[in-house]
Design a protein around this motif. Sequence first.
Motif, mmCIF file in Angstrom:
data_model
loop_
_atom_site.group_PDB
_atom_site.id
_atom_site.type_symbol
_atom_site.label_atom_id
_atom_site.label_comp_id
_atom_site.label_asym_id
_atom_site.label_seq_id
_atom_site.Cartn_x
_atom_site.Cartn_y
_atom_site.Cartn_z
ATOM 1 N N THR A 156 88.704 1.550 106.018
ATOM 2 C CA THR A 156 89.108 1.930 107.375
ATOM 3 C C THR A 156 88.128 1.349 108.394
ATOM 4 O OG1 THR A 156 87.752 3.926 107.583
ATOM 5 C CG2 THR A 156 89.850 4.139 106.367
ATOM 6 N N PRO A 157 88.446 1.470 109.694
ATOM 7 C CA PRO A 157 87.498 0.996 110.710
ATOM 8 C C PRO A 157 86.137 1.684 110.635
ATOM 9 C CG PRO A 157 89.664 1.314 111.690
ATOM 10 C CD PRO A 157 89.744 1.873 110.290
ATOM 11 N N THR A 158 86.078 2.843 110.000
ATOM 12 C CA THR A 158 84.795 3.552 109.895
ATOM 13 C C THR A 158 84.056 3.262 108.580
ATOM 14 O OG1 THR A 158 85.875 5.529 108.990
ATOM 15 C CG2 THR A 158 85.595 5.431 111.384
ATOM 16 N N THR A 159 84.643 2.408 107.720
ATOM 17 C CA THR A 159 83.971 2.026 106.472
ATOM 18 C C THR A 159 82.960 0.926 106.779
ATOM 19 O OG1 THR A 159 86.054 2.476 105.278
ATOM 20 C CG2 THR A 159 84.313 1.311 104.076
ATOM 21 N N ASP A 160 81.687 1.299 106.920
ATOM 22 C CA ASP A 160 80.678 0.317 107.326
ATOM 23 C C ASP A 160 80.171 -0.483 106.121
ATOM 24 O OD1 ASP A 160 78.900 2.018 105.994
ATOM 25 O OD2 ASP A 160 78.159 2.938 107.844
ATOM 26 N N ARG A 163 78.820 1.475 103.158
ATOM 27 C CA ARG A 163 79.800 2.195 102.338
ATOM 28 C C ARG A 163 80.732 1.247 101.584
ATOM 29 N NH1 ARG A 163 80.949 6.533 99.311
ATOM 30 N NH2 ARG A 163 83.126 7.200 99.480
ATOM 31 N N THR A 181 92.247 4.344 113.152
ATOM 32 C CA THR A 181 91.809 5.658 112.689
ATOM 33 C C THR A 181 92.915 6.657 113.022
ATOM 34 O OG1 THR A 181 90.671 5.964 114.802
ATOM 35 C CG2 THR A 181 89.342 5.214 112.947
#
Length: 276
Positions: A156-160, A163, A181
């Motif tokens: 996802t856009p929050t998977t940096d 991670r 998101t």
Amino acid sequence: MTTRIEARFAKLKEEGRPALVTFVMAGDPDHETALRIVEALPEAGADVIELGMPFSDPMADGPAIQKAGLRALKAGESLKKTLSLVTDFRQGDADTPIILMGYFNPIYIYGVEAFVKDALASGVDGLIVVDLPPEMDDELCLPALEAGLNFIRLATPTTDDKRLPAVLKNTSGFVYYVSITGITGSAAPDAGKVSAAVSRIKRHTDLPVCVGFGVRTAGQAAEIGRGADGVVVGSALVSAIEASLAKGGGDASVSAVTDIVRQLAVGVRTARLAKA
């Protein structure tokens, strides 16, 4: 051994175009019509089929897919019937990859060992189980991989970047990038941001990256397809099924889906021309 999913993406890479990945819910609006819809998808232009496993508490899904799952459950769909749908589909199509997508609860109730065995026997190629993080790979991911099923993970856009290696570790077949998101079907993706995100993921893996959530039109499919290995469309198709029920379902439902898929297929083939 090469899976159908791997073979399909290798073929499309040779053709120089992204895949059109279509999602419909098993048993929606009823089992027989759902089978007819799935059987019609490849000819309409679908390269890969995601088949939803109906579940009563689909926390990551938007209203359209939630309603599709409830329609299917009300019509009597079960995980066993979903596997039989794949078996029936395979009578006429030995090549199109089928991925079961959903939540772990129905699989857990079915029994993981029995499910993996029966999924393979029916002709399933891969699994997307949205509520099983990498920390729970022992539950289903590793047994599925051992048996020869691809296990596709969501990024996802929050998977940096910190991670991402954990997410990719046991992923196979392709990576499913969730372009926004939130829940399915809630907004349109930004093609520029999506392309940058796909490039970032590709720095960590050689797997194809497919983009989903929010793609509804041929134009969006073309735009997203220029920066991705595949475009996933689901909410637009299940919404078309819902609308078709006012016309009696059946043939109307099949036509409603295939009409959209044909348009989307033109879009992903336009993306190929843009890349050339």
